[in-house]
Design a protein around this motif. Sequence first.
Motif, PDB file in Angstrom:
ATOM      1  N   PRO A   1      30.195  38.639  76.293  1.00 46.38           N
ATOM      2  CA  PRO A   1      30.656  39.752  76.815  1.00 46.38           C
ATOM      3  C   PRO A   1      29.410  39.347  78.294  1.00 46.38           C
ATOM      4  CG  PRO A   1      29.654  40.189  75.245  1.00 46.38           C
ATOM      5  CD  PRO A   1      29.135  38.583  75.503  1.00 46.38           C
ATOM      6  N   TRP A   2      28.893  39.135  78.757  1.00 47.15           N
ATOM      7  CA  TRP A   2      27.334  39.334  79.290  1.00 47.15           C
ATOM      8  C   TRP A   2      27.943  38.191  80.963  1.00 47.15           C
ATOM      9  CZ3 TRP A   2      26.230  39.376  74.518  1.00 47.15           C
ATOM     10  CH2 TRP A   2      25.457  40.890  74.426  1.00 47.15           C
ATOM     11  N   ILE A   3      29.474  37.190  80.875  1.00 51.47           N
ATOM     12  CA  ILE A   3      28.949  36.555  81.853  1.00 51.47           C
ATOM     13  C   ILE A   3      29.399  37.363  83.212  1.00 51.47           C
ATOM     14  CG2 ILE A   3      29.340  34.837  80.503  1.00 51.47           C
ATOM     15  CD1 ILE A   3      32.556  34.907  81.269  1.00 51.47           C
ATOM     16  N   TYR A   4      29.709  38.002  82.917  1.00 54.36           N
ATOM     17  CA  TYR A   4      30.408  38.829  84.254  1.00 54.36           C
ATOM     18  C   TYR A   4      29.873  39.648  84.911  1.00 54.36           C
ATOM     19  CZ  TYR A   4      34.757  36.118  83.797  1.00 54.36           C
ATOM     20  OH  TYR A   4      35.496  34.939  82.943  1.00 54.36           O
ATOM     21  N   PRO A   5      29.374  40.262  86.216  1.00 62.05           N
ATOM     22  CA  PRO A   5      28.195  41.193  86.713  1.00 62.05           C
ATOM     23  C   PRO A   5      29.283  42.599  86.361  1.00 62.05           C
ATOM     24  CG  PRO A   5      28.859  39.863  87.894  1.00 62.05           C
ATOM     25  CD  PRO A   5      29.404  39.323  86.784  1.00 62.05           C
ATOM     26  N   PHE A   6      30.485  43.213  86.557  1.00 64.13           N
ATOM     27  CA  PHE A   6      30.828  43.635  86.451  1.00 64.13           C
ATOM     28  C   PHE A   6      32.185  43.601  85.519  1.00 64.13           C
ATOM     29  CE2 PHE A   6      34.303  46.645  87.937  1.00 64.13           C
ATOM     30  CZ  PHE A   6      33.624  47.740  87.675  1.00 64.13           C
ATOM     31  N   SER A   7      32.660  44.771  85.519  1.00 66.90           N
ATOM     32  CA  SER A   7      34.151  44.591  84.390  1.00 66.90           C
ATOM     33  C   SER A   7      34.948  45.609  84.233  1.00 66.90           C
ATOM     34  CB  SER A   7      34.057  43.604  83.253  1.00 66.90           C
ATOM     35  OG  SER A   7      35.461  43.157  82.429  1.00 66.90           O
ATOM     36  N   ILE A   8      36.560  45.588  85.064  1.00 62.70           N
ATOM     37  CA  ILE A   8      36.577  46.414  84.113  1.00 62.70           C
ATOM     38  C   ILE A   8      36.513  47.353  82.786  1.00 62.70           C
ATOM     39  CG2 ILE A   8      39.337  48.863  84.662  1.00 62.70           C
ATOM     40  CD1 ILE A   8      38.705  47.526  87.096  1.00 62.70           C
ATOM     41  N   SER A   9      37.953  45.930  82.033  1.00 61.24           N
ATOM     42  CA  SER A   9      37.800  45.734  80.813  1.00 61.24           C
ATOM     43  C   SER A   9      36.304  45.683  79.744  1.00 61.24           C
ATOM     44  CB  SER A   9      38.721  45.483  80.234  1.00 61.24           C
ATOM     45  OG  SER A   9      38.715  45.219  79.208  1.00 61.24           O
ATOM     46  N   GLN A  10      35.777  46.309  79.149  1.00 59.43           N
ATOM     47  CA  GLN A  10      34.347  46.472  78.219  1.00 59.43           C
ATOM     48  C   GLN A  10      34.818  45.999  77.071  1.00 59.43           C
ATOM     49  OE1 GLN A  10      31.476  46.295  80.287  1.00 59.43           O
ATOM     50  NE2 GLN A  10      32.929  46.991  81.031  1.00 59.43           N
ATOM     51  N   PHE A  11      36.266  44.924  76.381  1.00 58.56           N
ATOM     52  CA  PHE A  11      36.451  44.147  75.088  1.00 58.56           C
ATOM     53  C   PHE A  11      35.565  43.653  73.797  1.00 58.56           C
ATOM     54  CE2 PHE A  11      38.346  41.467  78.092  1.00 58.56           C
ATOM     55  CZ  PHE A  11      38.176  40.253  76.851  1.00 58.56           C
ATOM     56  N   GLY A  12      34.876  42.245  75.108  1.00 58.45           N
ATOM     57  CA  GLY A  12      33.909  41.556  74.825  1.00 58.45           C
ATOM     58  C   GLY A  12      32.655  42.354  74.055  1.00 58.45           C
TER      59      GLY A  12
ATOM     60  N   GLY B   1      41.512  40.352  72.090  1.00 56.63           N
ATOM     61  CA  GLY B   1      41.430  40.663  74.059  1.00 56.63           C
ATOM     62  C   GLY B   1      41.674  42.263  73.641  1.00 56.63           C
ATOM     63  N   TYR B   2      41.347  42.515  75.252  1.00 61.45           N
ATOM     64  CA  TYR B   2      42.020  43.394  75.609  1.00 61.45           C
ATOM     65  C   TYR B   2      43.057  44.273  75.105  1.00 61.45           C
ATOM     66  CZ  TYR B   2      44.364  42.269  80.093  1.00 61.45           C
ATOM     67  OH  TYR B   2      45.399  41.300  80.692  1.00 61.45           O
ATOM     68  N   ASN B   3      44.577  43.525  74.595  1.00 67.28           N
ATOM     69  CA  ASN B   3      45.435  43.880  74.252  1.00 67.28           C
ATOM     70  C   ASN B   3      45.918  43.814  72.841  1.00 67.28           C
ATOM     71  OD1 ASN B   3      47.601  43.553  76.832  1.00 67.28           O
ATOM     72  ND2 ASN B   3      47.510  41.547  76.590  1.00 67.28           N
ATOM     73  N   SER B   4      44.618  43.368  71.869  1.00 67.29           N
ATOM     74  CA  SER B   4      45.137  42.998  70.668  1.00 67.29           C
ATOM     75  C   SER B   4      44.089  44.623  70.456  1.00 67.29           C
ATOM     76  CB  SER B   4      44.057  42.834  69.800  1.00 67.29           C
ATOM     77  OG  SER B   4      42.879  41.877  70.284  1.00 67.29           O
ATOM     78  N   GLN B   5      42.957  44.998  71.082  1.00 65.63           N
ATOM     79  CA  GLN B   5      41.861  45.701  70.814  1.00 65.63           C
ATOM     80  C   GLN B   5      42.814  47.262  71.551  1.00 65.63           C
ATOM     81  OE1 GLN B   5      37.802  45.663  72.658  1.00 65.63           O
ATOM     82  NE2 GLN B   5      38.199  48.316  72.772  1.00 65.63           N
ATOM     83  N   THR B   6      43.427  47.366  72.438  1.00 72.61           N
ATOM     84  CA  THR B   6      43.669  47.992  72.779  1.00 72.61           C
ATOM     85  C   THR B   6      45.045  48.472  71.327  1.00 72.61           C
ATOM     86  OG1 THR B   6      44.576  48.027  74.997  1.00 72.61           O
ATOM     87  CG2 THR B   6      45.754  49.732  74.796  1.00 72.61           C
ATOM     88  N   LEU B   7      45.904  48.146  71.258  1.00 70.56           N
ATOM     89  CA  LEU B   7      47.282  48.448  70.365  1.00 70.56           C
ATOM     90  C   LEU B   7      46.051  48.508  68.983  1.00 70.56           C
ATOM     91  CD1 LEU B   7      49.380  48.333  68.739  1.00 70.56           C
ATOM     92  CD2 LEU B   7      49.650  45.854  68.341  1.00 70.56           C
ATOM     93  N   GLN B   8      45.620  48.097  68.614  1.00 66.04           N
ATOM     94  CA  GLN B   8      44.800  48.589  67.196  1.00 66.04           C
ATOM     95  C   GLN B   8      43.952  50.409  68.103  1.00 66.04           C
ATOM     96  OE1 GLN B   8      41.412  45.524  67.059  1.00 66.04           O
ATOM     97  NE2 GLN B   8      43.109  43.653  66.326  1.00 66.04           N
ATOM     98  N   GLY B   9      43.334  50.407  69.028  1.00 66.91           N
ATOM     99  CA  GLY B   9      42.583  51.698  69.165  1.00 66.91           C
ATOM    100  C   GLY B   9      44.131  52.991  68.955  1.00 66.91           C
TER     101      GLY B   9
ATOM    102  N   VAL C   1      40.373  52.138  73.052  1.00 63.17           N
ATOM    103  CA  VAL C   1      41.733  52.023  74.547  1.00 63.17           C
ATOM    104  C   VAL C   1      40.835  51.815  74.870  1.00 63.17           C
ATOM    105  CG1 VAL C   1      43.568  53.277  75.071  1.00 63.17           C
ATOM    106  CG2 VAL C   1      43.163  52.713  72.656  1.00 63.17           C
ATOM    107  N   ALA C   2      39.908  53.076  75.181  1.00 63.77           N
ATOM    108  CA  ALA C   2      39.128  53.574  76.649  1.00 63.77           C
ATOM    109  C   ALA C   2      37.813  52.054  77.045  1.00 63.77           C
ATOM    110  CB  ALA C   2      38.117  54.459  77.009  1.00 63.77           C
TER     111      ALA C   2
END
Length: 166
Positions: A1-12, A86-94, A131-132
């Motif tokens: 999760p730390w490979i990108y300096p900035f990301s809107i999604s924090q699912f990693g 990923g972010y889709n599965s995390q959103t569904l679970q949330g 979800v956030a």
Amino acid sequence: PWIYPFSISQFGFFYHPFYLLVQGDIVLLRQLNILATFGLALVLIFALVRDERPWRGPGWTTDLAVSFTLALPSLFFLLQWIATPGYNSQTLQGLLLAAIGVVMNRRSSGPDDAHFSPAPAIALGIGGWMVALAKPSSAGLLAPAALFMVLATGRRPLRTLVVATG
């Protein structure tokens, strides 16, 4: 999760502890993701069936069988591929967890009850947080929907919202 300096999604950051738990085994991580999605769908449907069933028949075994059947569509994404979490599965679970919190809140206590159970509010709060982290835009839609549902139930809405927000 730390490979990108900035990301809107924090699912990693959310999935990283699970990745460490399975020691980097992607197959096992995918299996846990599928199990989590189905398990949350099963709990949600079971809570709805127990709360809204018009019959008072055989009991929890029938409710569980009906719930199991109705939760199967949560696995339809497997018809295309076995997705890595990923972010889709995390959103569904949330969203499933937040819905469980709303349904549990409806059942947990009446407006005149002295007892307040924080479990529904905690489920709602953790679901909203998930979800956030995954999709902030979806969380922006979840917040007013959850607010409306909690207020509409009349079951300790202020306490529920304060605990969920915390």
